[in-house]
Write a protein that holds these residues in place. Sequence first.
Motif, short mmCIF file in Angstrom:
data_model
loop_
_atom_site.label_atom_id
_atom_site.label_comp_id
_atom_site.label_asym_id
_atom_site.label_seq_id
_atom_site.Cartn_x
_atom_site.Cartn_y
_atom_site.Cartn_z
N LEU B 179 0.83 -1.21 0.00
CA LEU B 179 0.00 0.00 0.00
C LEU B 179 0.86 1.25 0.00
O LEU B 179 0.54 2.23 -0.68
N GLN B 182 1.76 2.60 -3.24
CA GLN B 182 0.68 3.18 -4.03
C GLN B 182 0.37 4.62 -3.62
O GLN B 182 -0.63 5.19 -4.08
N LEU B 183 1.20 5.21 -2.79
CA LEU B 183 0.83 6.51 -2.21
C LEU B 183 0.60 7.59 -3.25
O LEU B 183 -0.25 8.48 -3.08
N SER B 185 -0.67 7.32 -6.32
CA SER B 185 -2.02 7.23 -6.91
C SER B 185 -3.10 7.46 -5.86
O SER B 185 -4.16 8.01 -6.16
N ILE B 186 -2.83 7.09 -4.60
CA ILE B 186 -3.80 7.34 -3.54
C ILE B 186 -3.96 8.85 -3.34
O ILE B 186 -5.08 9.36 -3.23
N PHE B 189 -5.86 10.44 -6.20
CA PHE B 189 -7.29 10.13 -6.08
C PHE B 189 -7.93 11.02 -5.02
O PHE B 189 -9.03 11.55 -5.21
N HIS B 190 -7.22 11.17 -3.91
CA HIS B 190 -7.71 12.01 -2.81
C HIS B 190 -7.98 13.43 -3.30
O HIS B 190 -9.02 14.02 -3.01
N ARG B 193 -11.06 13.53 -5.38
CA ARG B 193 -12.27 13.31 -4.56
C ARG B 193 -12.62 14.55 -3.75
O ARG B 193 -13.80 14.87 -3.58
N ARG B 196 -14.63 16.63 -6.02
CA ARG B 196 -15.96 16.10 -6.35
C ARG B 196 -16.89 16.08 -5.15
O ARG B 196 -18.08 16.35 -5.27
N GLU B 197 -16.37 15.71 -3.96
CA GLU B 197 -17.20 15.65 -2.75
C GLU B 197 -16.50 16.38 -1.62
O GLU B 197 -16.06 15.75 -0.66
N LEU B 200 -16.72 15.93 2.33
CA LEU B 200 -16.10 14.82 3.05
C LEU B 200 -14.77 15.22 3.69
O LEU B 200 -14.27 14.53 4.55
N PHE B 201 -14.24 16.33 3.23
CA PHE B 201 -12.88 16.67 3.65
C PHE B 201 -12.80 17.98 4.42
O PHE B 201 -11.72 18.47 4.69
#
Lengths: 477, 207
Positions: B179, B182-183, B185-186, B189-190, B193, B196-197, B200-201
């Motif tokens: 994991l 993958q930081l 791409s994580i 993505f964050h 996101r 978009r939303e 949430l943050f």
Amino acid sequence: MSESVIKQSQPRTLFEKIWEAHVIAPYGVDRSLIYIDRHFLQETTCFEAFGRLRTEGLRVLSPGQTFGVIDHSVSTAAGRNADSYPPTAPWIKAMQANCEEFGVALLDIDDARQGIVHVVAPELGIALPGMSFVCGDSHTATCGGLGAWAFGIGTSQVGQVLASQALFLSKPKTLRINFTGVLAPAVYAKDMILAVIGRYGTAAATGYAVEYAGEAVRALSIEGRMTVSNMSVEFGARSGFVAADDTTFQYLADRPFAPKNAAFDAALQVWRTQSSDDGAVFDREIDLDCSTLEPQISWGTSPQDVIGVSTPVPDPDKAPDRDRRQMMLKSLDYMNVRPGRTLLGTPIDVAFIGSCTNGRLSDIEEAARIVRGRSVAPGVRAVVVPGSTTVKRQAEALGLHHVFRAAGFEWRESGCSMCVSGNGDFVPAGQRSISTTNRNFEGRQGRDARTHITSPAMVAAAAVTGEITDVRTLAMK
Amino acid sequence: MIPFTRLTAVAAPLMRDNIDTDAIIAARSMEGGVRPLGPLVFTNWRLDEFGMERPGFVLNQDRFRSAAIMVAGRNFGCGSSRESAVWALMQYGFRAVVAPSFGDIFYENALQNGLVPVRLPLEQVEHLAAALQGGVPPLITLDLEACAITGPDRSNYSFNFDPERRRALMLAKDDFALLQEQLTSITAFHTERCLREPWLFQRLTLS
């Protein structure tokens, strides 16, 4: 890329929409890299996770998306603190120290909003529809009642989320349960989910994400929906949820940490798309007619050992196979109940109202309705542990603590208490308890303790009669 | 985590369905701080209320006491997500569990710790369990590389295993380091996101 474009023109289930919204990339043969929106820690499953971060020289990747609470091992005695139950003091203090060191917001024991994680997360608006939400606890599915994709993880995965805000997961299959009909009086959300587990068995949904749907679910309050979602893991599902609707949006409008004003309106636009499309195909569908349901109660040592209160305990000689017969004989022996007779009239020693399943205000109100003007039967220890300090305060504002105390109940501070019995509250060996919790396993509430799980109304009824009682007969008095 | 390739060891049959993680390790085992969990595995079944061994329990029989493989019924490890159930089994000495099915969370926890969870059809598990009670030494060979089991009566079984998870067990790797790789791409993505939303943050301060 083109694959997901094609997918979006086909009808999708709610779960597929939420899953796809969280896939960062496919991984390996069978898994995907999944983004985790929010992560809640409880003190008994993150000690080694923080240790792993320390060993690896890492910080919590996103403290702003991480929260903690102390619930499982804390005493529920008045004025309790970390040292009130000495055997668990080291864990509680480690939690406090770890959250401090790693910058994780902690709802500590003396916080006015402290409580059981799955009661606190929804009532504070920390769990929201469409969110991927995890916690090191199998009842995390509870937040699915709000339309979140919420699931339990082990301590290793807790460490992975702390360090990477993501997990590798295999995509579960989809199961929809359609609850039709109208609940009869004294029949509740708890009875709905117990009936499902009783009918389909404790592993029926292993490998599935479950959507709870149908008119009877729509008619439930958010608290009722959370009761249903809570027990998803008891029939094998890691997650279970109800699509968000106006009931959900009204609930969230009041919550301290839910979005407000323009942010709420923006969220609403997205939340309104989070339901299964017409024609969406589920891997499996189940229908349950709720209109004929009676109060449910467990007789054995698995959540699947459930019967209607006026149904006799099943006969092992009529079991479908030898293995099932053996299991039933063991359970009957442990529980000391007789096949072929109902449980009515079975004396109880302990009555417990609480837990993430049924520790919310509506649960306490239902129980109070039965208890009001009555007394706990001689020899019975009756206990109410509100699901959170907020719930406790709200109940007290309604005077409910007076109702319970006048009847002879203990009215305690908030925590998991006798559900998991890891804080000093337990059922003594050989004693029989009737409980609003979610597990009747051997030894769950105490070594050699016998547990019957059922609704708050049924527990209240047994508390005042001293024996397992059909609450419908009591209410008619 | 210790790499697992192939093991020949004593196997103990515990042919109950729905062995839950509370039976494997009670919540009360938490008490008193970090401690060895091996002696606490299956406490209520191994010991009576006076702390004396129950002679009928499989791990109390000399034949099975040193077992490193468990053969069990359906839905092994259901119930609570507590990973201490896996730790307790491994600290006792178990390196693998063979059963027709497992609770989902337990299965994942087992993989993350190097306890090998093997699924075999019920009839084959029952055959193995019966053979373990026979006259020959109760040894099973579990070959993860070949995906094969040999029973004490020399019966042979093959099983399926996700090749990626199998490789991880053989290399003693959990997902943690994978994991971390993958930081990038994580994080990307964050960021997307958040756009978009964004609700949430928003920073939620509990204080």
